[in-house]
Design a protein around this motif. Structure first.
Motif, PDB file in Angstrom:
ATOM      1  N   GLU A  52       0.899  -1.062   0.373  1.00  0.00           N
ATOM      2  CA  GLU A  52      -0.129  -0.497   0.078  1.00  0.00           C
ATOM      3  C   GLU A  52       0.614   1.082  -0.184  1.00  0.00           C
ATOM      4  OE1 GLU A  52      -3.466   0.351   0.322  1.00  0.00           O
ATOM      5  OE2 GLU A  52      -3.353  -2.104  -0.596  1.00  0.00           O
ATOM      6  N   CYS A  53       0.370   2.432  -0.589  1.00  0.00           N
ATOM      7  CA  CYS A  53       1.093   3.340  -0.482  1.00  0.00           C
ATOM      8  C   CYS A  53       1.504   4.111   0.317  1.00  0.00           C
ATOM      9  CB  CYS A  53       0.792   4.237  -1.425  1.00  0.00           C
ATOM     10  SG  CYS A  53       1.006   6.157  -1.691  1.00  0.00           S
ATOM     11  N   ASP A  54       2.801   4.280   1.472  1.00  0.00           N
ATOM     12  CA  ASP A  54       3.322   5.194   2.706  1.00  0.00           C
ATOM     13  C   ASP A  54       2.883   6.485   2.250  1.00  0.00           C
ATOM     14  OD1 ASP A  54       4.001   6.575   4.461  1.00  0.00           O
ATOM     15  OD2 ASP A  54       6.179   5.384   4.736  1.00  0.00           O
ATOM     16  N   PRO A  55       1.976   7.053   3.081  1.00  0.00           N
ATOM     17  CA  PRO A  55       1.272   8.822   3.142  1.00  0.00           C
ATOM     18  C   PRO A  55       2.791   9.381   2.889  1.00  0.00           C
ATOM     19  CG  PRO A  55       0.191   7.528   4.755  1.00  0.00           C
ATOM     20  CD  PRO A  55       0.689   6.482   3.990  1.00  0.00           C
ATOM     21  N   LYS A  56       3.596   9.204   4.073  1.00  0.00           N
ATOM     22  CA  LYS A  56       4.721   9.598   4.700  1.00  0.00           C
ATOM     23  C   LYS A  56       5.449  10.001   3.307  1.00  0.00           C
ATOM     24  CE  LYS A  56       3.870   8.406   9.394  1.00  0.00           C
ATOM     25  NZ  LYS A  56       4.581   7.942  10.435  1.00  0.00           N
ATOM     26  N   CYS A  84       4.179   7.332  -5.728  1.00  0.00           N
ATOM     27  CA  CYS A  84       2.794   6.714  -5.704  1.00  0.00           C
ATOM     28  C   CYS A  84       1.913   8.050  -6.771  1.00  0.00           C
ATOM     29  CB  CYS A  84       1.610   6.286  -4.741  1.00  0.00           C
ATOM     30  SG  CYS A  84       2.539   4.936  -3.126  1.00  0.00           S
ATOM     31  N   LYS A  85       1.482   7.022  -6.901  1.00  0.00           N
ATOM     32  CA  LYS A  85       0.204   8.052  -8.550  1.00  0.00           C
ATOM     33  C   LYS A  85      -1.307   7.385  -7.672  1.00  0.00           C
ATOM     34  CE  LYS A  85      -1.653   8.855 -12.942  1.00  0.00           C
ATOM     35  NZ  LYS A  85      -1.469   8.496 -14.162  1.00  0.00           N
TER      36      LYS A  85
END
Length: 150
Positions: A52-56, A84-85
């Motif tokens: 999953e995309c790491d938001p940080k 991430c896109k």
């Protein structure tokens, strides 16, 4: 989508080449050939799924696991990372009239099914195009400018 995959692959190949390795990738595995003095050294890796995309960090990663190759000279696992896109899809609004500064704006609303971390609304601003008035075409404008200079 194919262009994004090609671009990602090109970046990975360039990065690997900097480290003296040549990468080849297909749908199922990654082949890494070392050019550091070891003749015909090949390491084949099975690709894991993307995290999953790491938001940080705005990055996601996948683990490559050694499938075939010399276990003493090939790394048991490798990690690939990429940006991430966000899947932000917007319903386009209508353009407002030109303001005194010669700009117009529109407000777009986030479509359902988009990434929840996307902005709910976005505002787009652009310069207005000066359209010729009715009955005056581009040649008429040029002639008018020429006449004004004389």
């Amino acid at each position: 989508m194919k262009q994004l995959i090609f671009l990602t692959l090109a970046v990975l190949v360039a990065f690997a080449a900097c480290e003296g390795e040549v990468w080849e990738e297909d749908d199922h595995e990654v082949l890494i050939r070392s050019e550091r003095g070891a003749k015909n050294q090949e390491c084949r890796y099975a690709k894991g799924g993307w995290s999953e995309c790491d938001p940080k960090t705005n990055q996601r990663s996948r683990t490559l696991t050694l499938k075939k190759g010399n276990q003493t000279s090939c790394e048991a696992t490798k990690t690939m990372q990429k940006k991430c896109k966000k899947a932000c899809r917007y319903e386009k609004g209508t353009w407002a009239e030109c303001n005194a500064q010669g700009h117009m704006t529109r407000t777009d609303k986030l479509r359902s099914g988009s990434d929840p971390s996307c902005e709910q609304k976005r505002e787009i601003t652009k310069k207005c195009k000066n359209k010729p008035t009715k009955g005056q075409n581009a040649k008429g404008k040029k002639a008018a400018r020429r006449n004004n200079r004389n």
